[in-house]
Design a protein around this motif. Sequence first.
Motif, PDB file in Angstrom:
ATOM      1  N   GLN A  89     -12.348  40.788  19.410  1.00  0.00           N
ATOM      2  CA  GLN A  89     -12.935  41.800  20.156  1.00  0.00           C
ATOM      3  C   GLN A  89     -14.916  42.353  20.825  1.00  0.00           C
ATOM      4  OE1 GLN A  89     -11.959  45.840  18.322  1.00  0.00           O
ATOM      5  NE2 GLN A  89      -9.779  44.824  17.681  1.00  0.00           N
ATOM      6  N   HIS A  90     -15.665  41.502  19.553  1.00  0.00           N
ATOM      7  CA  HIS A  90     -16.655  41.177  19.836  1.00  0.00           C
ATOM      8  C   HIS A  90     -17.290  40.291  21.198  1.00  0.00           C
ATOM      9  CE1 HIS A  90     -17.353  44.310  16.687  1.00  0.00           C
ATOM     10  NE2 HIS A  90     -16.243  43.465  16.100  1.00  0.00           N
ATOM     11  N   ALA A  91     -16.404  39.781  21.867  1.00  0.00           N
ATOM     12  CA  ALA A  91     -17.360  38.819  22.891  1.00  0.00           C
ATOM     13  C   ALA A  91     -17.641  39.494  23.899  1.00  0.00           C
ATOM     14  CB  ALA A  91     -16.142  38.269  23.165  1.00  0.00           C
ATOM     15  N   PHE A  92     -18.180  40.926  23.860  1.00  0.00           N
ATOM     16  CA  PHE A  92     -18.798  41.509  25.186  1.00  0.00           C
ATOM     17  C   PHE A  92     -19.980  42.515  24.765  1.00  0.00           C
ATOM     18  CE2 PHE A  92     -14.486  41.185  28.190  1.00  0.00           C
ATOM     19  CZ  PHE A  92     -14.277  39.748  27.783  1.00  0.00           C
ATOM     20  N   ASP A  93     -19.859  42.574  23.563  1.00  0.00           N
ATOM     21  CA  ASP A  93     -20.766  43.180  22.713  1.00  0.00           C
ATOM     22  C   ASP A  93     -22.345  43.508  23.566  1.00  0.00           C
ATOM     23  OD1 ASP A  93     -18.797  44.333  21.026  1.00  0.00           O
ATOM     24  OD2 ASP A  93     -20.264  43.947  19.491  1.00  0.00           O
ATOM     25  N   GLY A  94     -23.333  44.731  24.183  1.00  0.00           N
ATOM     26  CA  GLY A  94     -24.070  44.698  24.330  1.00  0.00           C
ATOM     27  C   GLY A  94     -23.625  44.322  26.547  1.00  0.00           C
ATOM     28  N   HIS A  95     -22.621  43.870  25.988  1.00  0.00           N
ATOM     29  CA  HIS A  95     -22.341  43.003  28.007  1.00  0.00           C
ATOM     30  C   HIS A  95     -21.232  44.215  27.933  1.00  0.00           C
ATOM     31  CE1 HIS A  95     -25.434  40.526  27.906  1.00  0.00           C
ATOM     32  NE2 HIS A  95     -24.736  40.053  26.262  1.00  0.00           N
ATOM     33  N   ARG A  96     -20.461  45.546  27.065  1.00  0.00           N
ATOM     34  CA  ARG A  96     -19.270  46.572  27.802  1.00  0.00           C
ATOM     35  C   ARG A  96     -20.100  46.503  29.262  1.00  0.00           C
ATOM     36  NH1 ARG A  96     -18.954  47.792  22.287  1.00  0.00           N
ATOM     37  NH2 ARG A  96     -20.844  48.407  22.499  1.00  0.00           N
ATOM     38  N   LEU A  97     -18.859  47.772  29.268  1.00  0.00           N
ATOM     39  CA  LEU A  97     -19.334  48.956  30.237  1.00  0.00           C
ATOM     40  C   LEU A  97     -19.682  50.043  29.755  1.00  0.00           C
ATOM     41  CD1 LEU A  97     -16.159  49.611  32.118  1.00  0.00           C
ATOM     42  CD2 LEU A  97     -17.966  48.491  33.527  1.00  0.00           C
ATOM     43  N   CYS A  98     -20.524  50.233  30.034  1.00  0.00           N
ATOM     44  CA  CYS A  98     -21.224  51.883  29.876  1.00  0.00           C
ATOM     45  C   CYS A  98     -22.260  51.219  28.897  1.00  0.00           C
ATOM     46  CB  CYS A  98     -20.445  52.962  28.915  1.00  0.00           C
ATOM     47  SG  CYS A  98     -19.499  52.975  29.874  1.00  0.00           S
ATOM     48  N   ASP A  99     -22.783  49.811  28.681  1.00  0.00           N
ATOM     49  CA  ASP A  99     -23.995  48.728  27.309  1.00  0.00           C
ATOM     50  C   ASP A  99     -24.493  48.839  28.466  1.00  0.00           C
ATOM     51  OD1 ASP A  99     -22.806  48.669  25.089  1.00  0.00           O
ATOM     52  OD2 ASP A  99     -21.784  46.811  25.184  1.00  0.00           O
ATOM     53  N   SER A 100     -25.751  48.654  28.236  1.00  0.00           N
ATOM     54  CA  SER A 100     -27.118  48.591  28.888  1.00  0.00           C
ATOM     55  C   SER A 100     -27.143  47.054  29.676  1.00  0.00           C
ATOM     56  CB  SER A 100     -29.206  48.713  28.351  1.00  0.00           C
ATOM     57  OG  SER A 100     -28.669  48.280  27.231  1.00  0.00           O
ATOM     58  N   GLY A 101     -26.723  45.955  28.665  1.00  0.00           N
ATOM     59  CA  GLY A 101     -27.159  44.620  29.171  1.00  0.00           C
ATOM     60  C   GLY A 101     -26.039  44.526  30.284  1.00  0.00           C
ATOM     61  N   GLU A 102     -26.308  42.992  30.706  1.00  0.00           N
ATOM     62  CA  GLU A 102     -25.160  42.273  32.016  1.00  0.00           C
ATOM     63  C   GLU A 102     -23.850  43.146  31.857  1.00  0.00           C
ATOM     64  OE1 GLU A 102     -24.181  38.301  34.893  1.00  0.00           O
ATOM     65  OE2 GLU A 102     -25.630  38.233  33.027  1.00  0.00           O
ATOM     66  N   LYS A 103     -23.119  43.215  32.903  1.00  0.00           N
ATOM     67  CA  LYS A 103     -21.978  43.130  32.853  1.00  0.00           C
ATOM     68  C   LYS A 103     -20.982  42.533  32.009  1.00  0.00           C
ATOM     69  CE  LYS A 103     -22.978  47.561  32.253  1.00  0.00           C
ATOM     70  NZ  LYS A 103     -23.862  47.083  31.559  1.00  0.00           N
ATOM     71  N   ALA A 104     -20.049  42.414  31.189  1.00  0.00           N
ATOM     72  CA  ALA A 104     -18.939  41.329  31.342  1.00  0.00           C
ATOM     73  C   ALA A 104     -17.735  41.843  31.918  1.00  0.00           C
ATOM     74  CB  ALA A 104     -19.242  40.428  30.055  1.00  0.00           C
ATOM     75  N   VAL A 105     -17.737  43.120  32.277  1.00  0.00           N
ATOM     76  CA  VAL A 105     -16.653  43.426  32.813  1.00  0.00           C
ATOM     77  C   VAL A 105     -16.533  44.066  33.887  1.00  0.00           C
ATOM     78  CG1 VAL A 105     -14.833  45.611  32.032  1.00  0.00           C
ATOM     79  CG2 VAL A 105     -15.737  44.011  30.530  1.00  0.00           C
ATOM     80  N   ASN A 106     -15.746  44.681  35.415  1.00  0.00           N
ATOM     81  CA  ASN A 106     -15.994  45.571  36.496  1.00  0.00           C
ATOM     82  C   ASN A 106     -15.043  46.853  35.685  1.00  0.00           C
ATOM     83  OD1 ASN A 106     -16.190  43.461  37.656  1.00  0.00           O
ATOM     84  ND2 ASN A 106     -13.991  42.415  37.118  1.00  0.00           N
ATOM     85  N   GLY A 107     -16.252  47.319  36.740  1.00  0.00           N
ATOM     86  CA  GLY A 107     -15.813  48.870  36.594  1.00  0.00           C
ATOM     87  C   GLY A 107     -15.190  48.886  36.923  1.00  0.00           C
ATOM     88  N   LEU A 108     -14.613  50.705  37.828  1.00  0.00           N
ATOM     89  CA  LEU A 108     -13.332  50.742  38.859  1.00  0.00           C
ATOM     90  C   LEU A 108     -14.024  49.983  40.380  1.00  0.00           C
ATOM     91  CD1 LEU A 108     -11.178  52.520  39.423  1.00  0.00           C
ATOM     92  CD2 LEU A 108     -12.246  54.002  39.798  1.00  0.00           C
ATOM     93  N   THR A 109     -13.202  49.270  40.759  1.00  0.00           N
ATOM     94  CA  THR A 109     -13.648  48.457  41.944  1.00  0.00           C
ATOM     95  C   THR A 109     -12.661  48.822  43.113  1.00  0.00           C
ATOM     96  OG1 THR A 109     -14.833  46.527  40.318  1.00  0.00           O
ATOM     97  CG2 THR A 109     -14.006  45.536  42.538  1.00  0.00           C
ATOM     98  N   LYS A 110     -12.859  48.667  44.163  1.00  0.00           N
ATOM     99  CA  LYS A 110     -12.466  49.476  45.617  1.00  0.00           C
ATOM    100  C   LYS A 110     -11.863  48.011  46.072  1.00  0.00           C
ATOM    101  CE  LYS A 110     -13.130  50.999  49.612  1.00  0.00           C
ATOM    102  NZ  LYS A 110     -13.769  51.518  51.128  1.00  0.00           N
ATOM    103  N   GLY A 111     -10.754  48.152  46.534  1.00  0.00           N
ATOM    104  CA  GLY A 111      -9.492  47.382  46.824  1.00  0.00           C
ATOM    105  C   GLY A 111      -8.247  47.331  47.630  1.00  0.00           C
TER     106      GLY A 111
END
Length: 169
Positions: A89-111
């Motif tokens: 659950q906390h693997a992406f803390d600081g890197h989730r969507l809406c966090d300020s750090g480098e993102k570990a998750v894609n947002g809504l991606t065009k395709g």
Amino acid sequence: YEERRAFLNQVYSQFNNLVMAYQQLKENAPARRVYAIGYPQIINPEGSCAANVHLGKSEAEFAVQSIDYLDGVIAKAAAKAGVTYVDTQHAFDGHRLCDSGEKAVNGLTKGDDIAKFVANESYHPNAYGNELLADLIARATNNLSSPMPASQNIANPIASDSLPILKDV
């Protein structure tokens, strides 16, 4: 409320299937190590979201609560089957969507995968997120060498009205 209750019931209905799947994996190779990996939280509902997130605060909170419930069912099924549950659950803390750090998750991606304009990788871990997950799993399992726990007598989880996901709906 009804849609959320249906979601909880759908997840809950998979509990016995998960237990059986984990048990079968162990029975087919008794020395095999089986690890049930939980889902990481992908969004910070209190953070500042970029334009590509397209989720409101209540939707972000629902996502967090959904992962909490889903992970709880997976953890209980793993315990009942005697396999190790890995909490991510906390693997992406600081890197989730809406966090300020480098993102570990894609947002809504065009395709063109979904409705001809949304890509399948939307709201899924990116390469950095996969690295974070792999590192956490390796640490939590002693590089996949941790012994399997004994099966526990776990009651099936109940989707009660007291769950946060069903309140204030």
